[in-house]
Design a protein around this motif. Sequence first.
Motif, PDB file in Angstrom:
ATOM      1  N   PRO A 180      91.873  96.153  14.604  1.00 47.08           N
ATOM      2  CA  PRO A 180      93.229  96.329  15.125  1.00 47.08           C
ATOM      3  C   PRO A 180      93.345  97.598  15.979  1.00 47.08           C
ATOM      4  O   PRO A 180      92.954  98.685  15.570  1.00 47.08           O
ATOM      5  N   GLY A 181      93.869  97.418  17.198  1.00 49.74           N
ATOM      6  CA  GLY A 181      94.067  98.552  18.107  1.00 49.74           C
ATOM      7  C   GLY A 181      92.852  98.903  18.945  1.00 49.74           C
ATOM      8  O   GLY A 181      92.928  99.761  19.819  1.00 49.74           O
ATOM      9  N   ILE A 182      91.732  98.251  18.706  1.00 50.67           N
ATOM     10  CA  ILE A 182      90.513  98.545  19.471  1.00 50.67           C
ATOM     11  C   ILE A 182      90.532  97.765  20.785  1.00 50.67           C
ATOM     12  O   ILE A 182      90.769  96.568  20.804  1.00 50.67           O
ATOM     13  N   LYS A 183      90.301  98.469  21.882  1.00 53.08           N
ATOM     14  CA  LYS A 183      90.266  97.845  23.211  1.00 53.08           C
ATOM     15  C   LYS A 183      88.831  97.622  23.695  1.00 53.08           C
ATOM     16  O   LYS A 183      88.579  96.743  24.505  1.00 53.08           O
ATOM     17  N   GLU A 184      87.904  98.460  23.217  1.00 54.70           N
ATOM     18  CA  GLU A 184      86.507  98.330  23.625  1.00 54.70           C
ATOM     19  C   GLU A 184      85.623  98.397  22.381  1.00 54.70           C
ATOM     20  O   GLU A 184      85.642  99.379  21.648  1.00 54.70           O
ATOM     21  N   LEU A 185      84.869  97.327  22.161  1.00 49.92           N
ATOM     22  CA  LEU A 185      83.948  97.243  21.034  1.00 49.92           C
ATOM     23  C   LEU A 185      82.532  97.190  21.591  1.00 49.92           C
ATOM     24  O   LEU A 185      82.213  96.339  22.419  1.00 49.92           O
ATOM     25  N   ILE A 186      81.711  98.123  21.142  1.00 50.84           N
ATOM     26  CA  ILE A 186      80.318  98.172  21.586  1.00 50.84           C
ATOM     27  C   ILE A 186      79.420  98.028  20.369  1.00 50.84           C
ATOM     28  O   ILE A 186      79.523  98.806  19.419  1.00 50.84           O
ATOM     29  N   PHE A 187      78.556  97.016  20.403  1.00 49.70           N
ATOM     30  CA  PHE A 187      77.543  96.846  19.373  1.00 49.70           C
ATOM     31  C   PHE A 187      76.233  97.418  19.892  1.00 49.70           C
ATOM     32  O   PHE A 187      75.830  97.112  21.014  1.00 49.70           O
ATOM     33  N   ASP A 188      75.579  98.215  19.086  1.00 45.51           N
ATOM     34  CA  ASP A 188      74.231  98.699  19.389  1.00 45.51           C
ATOM     35  C   ASP A 188      73.277  97.954  18.460  1.00 45.51           C
ATOM     36  O   ASP A 188      73.263  98.183  17.253  1.00 45.51           O
ATOM     37  N   PHE A 189      72.506  97.036  19.032  1.00 42.97           N
ATOM     38  CA  PHE A 189      71.603  96.197  18.243  1.00 42.97           C
ATOM     39  C   PHE A 189      70.162  96.691  18.306  1.00 42.97           C
ATOM     40  O   PHE A 189      69.227  95.931  18.030  1.00 42.97           O
ATOM     41  N   ASN A 190      69.957  97.961  18.649  1.00 42.11           N
ATOM     42  CA  ASN A 190      68.611  98.511  18.760  1.00 42.11           C
ATOM     43  C   ASN A 190      67.800  98.313  17.472  1.00 42.11           C
ATOM     44  O   ASN A 190      66.610  98.035  17.519  1.00 42.11           O
ATOM     45  N   ASP A 191      68.448  98.468  16.329  1.00 42.33           N
ATOM     46  CA  ASP A 191      67.758  98.382  15.041  1.00 42.33           C
ATOM     47  C   ASP A 191      68.062  97.096  14.280  1.00 42.33           C
ATOM     48  O   ASP A 191      67.787  97.001  13.087  1.00 42.33           O
ATOM     49  N   LEU A 192      68.655  96.111  14.969  1.00 39.66           N
ATOM     50  CA  LEU A 192      68.899  94.808  14.353  1.00 39.66           C
ATOM     51  C   LEU A 192      67.613  93.999  14.458  1.00 39.66           C
ATOM     52  O   LEU A 192      67.149  93.689  15.545  1.00 39.66           O
ATOM     53  N   MET A 193      67.025  93.679  13.308  1.00 34.08           N
ATOM     54  CA  MET A 193      65.722  93.024  13.284  1.00 34.08           C
ATOM     55  C   MET A 193      65.813  91.501  13.263  1.00 34.08           C
ATOM     56  O   MET A 193      64.869  90.812  13.650  1.00 34.08           O
ATOM     57  N   TYR A 194      66.953  90.964  12.803  1.00 37.34           N
ATOM     58  CA  TYR A 194      67.074  89.516  12.639  1.00 37.34           C
ATOM     59  C   TYR A 194      68.545  89.143  12.632  1.00 37.34           C
ATOM     60  O   TYR A 194      69.367  89.875  12.085  1.00 37.34           O
ATOM     61  N   ILE A 195      68.873  87.990  13.223  1.00 40.52           N
ATOM     62  CA  ILE A 195      70.235  87.470  13.154  1.00 40.52           C
ATOM     63  C   ILE A 195      70.161  85.969  12.871  1.00 40.52           C
ATOM     64  O   ILE A 195      69.379  85.248  13.499  1.00 40.52           O
TER      65      ILE A 195
END
Length: 98
Positions: A37-52
């Motif tokens: 709520p109230g967020i206008k810009e969401l940035i995901f950093d997936f540098n360390d995401l190993m699996y989805i």
Amino acid sequence: MNIEKKIEGNKLLVKINGRLDTNTSPEFEKELKNDLPGIKELIFDFNDLMYISSSGLRVILSTEKIMNKQGNMIIKNVNDLVMEVFEVTGFIDILTIE
């Protein structure tokens, strides 16, 4: 899975470390819903995401739908394994990936 969040005004940076799968997706979704709520810009950093997994993709897609109404969402630093999942599922055409 480890989640790091940093809020600066109406901008939210989320770094995920580990696996986003059936076991971790509910926690991830709960964390996001509390902060969006109230967020206008969401940035995901997936540098360390190993699996989805498909459950992780579902959370990403539902978050994208929310952010389309209130701002924008960007995914950064995607490794080759996760990028391959995005390509095979067609998410590469839906998401903003840098």
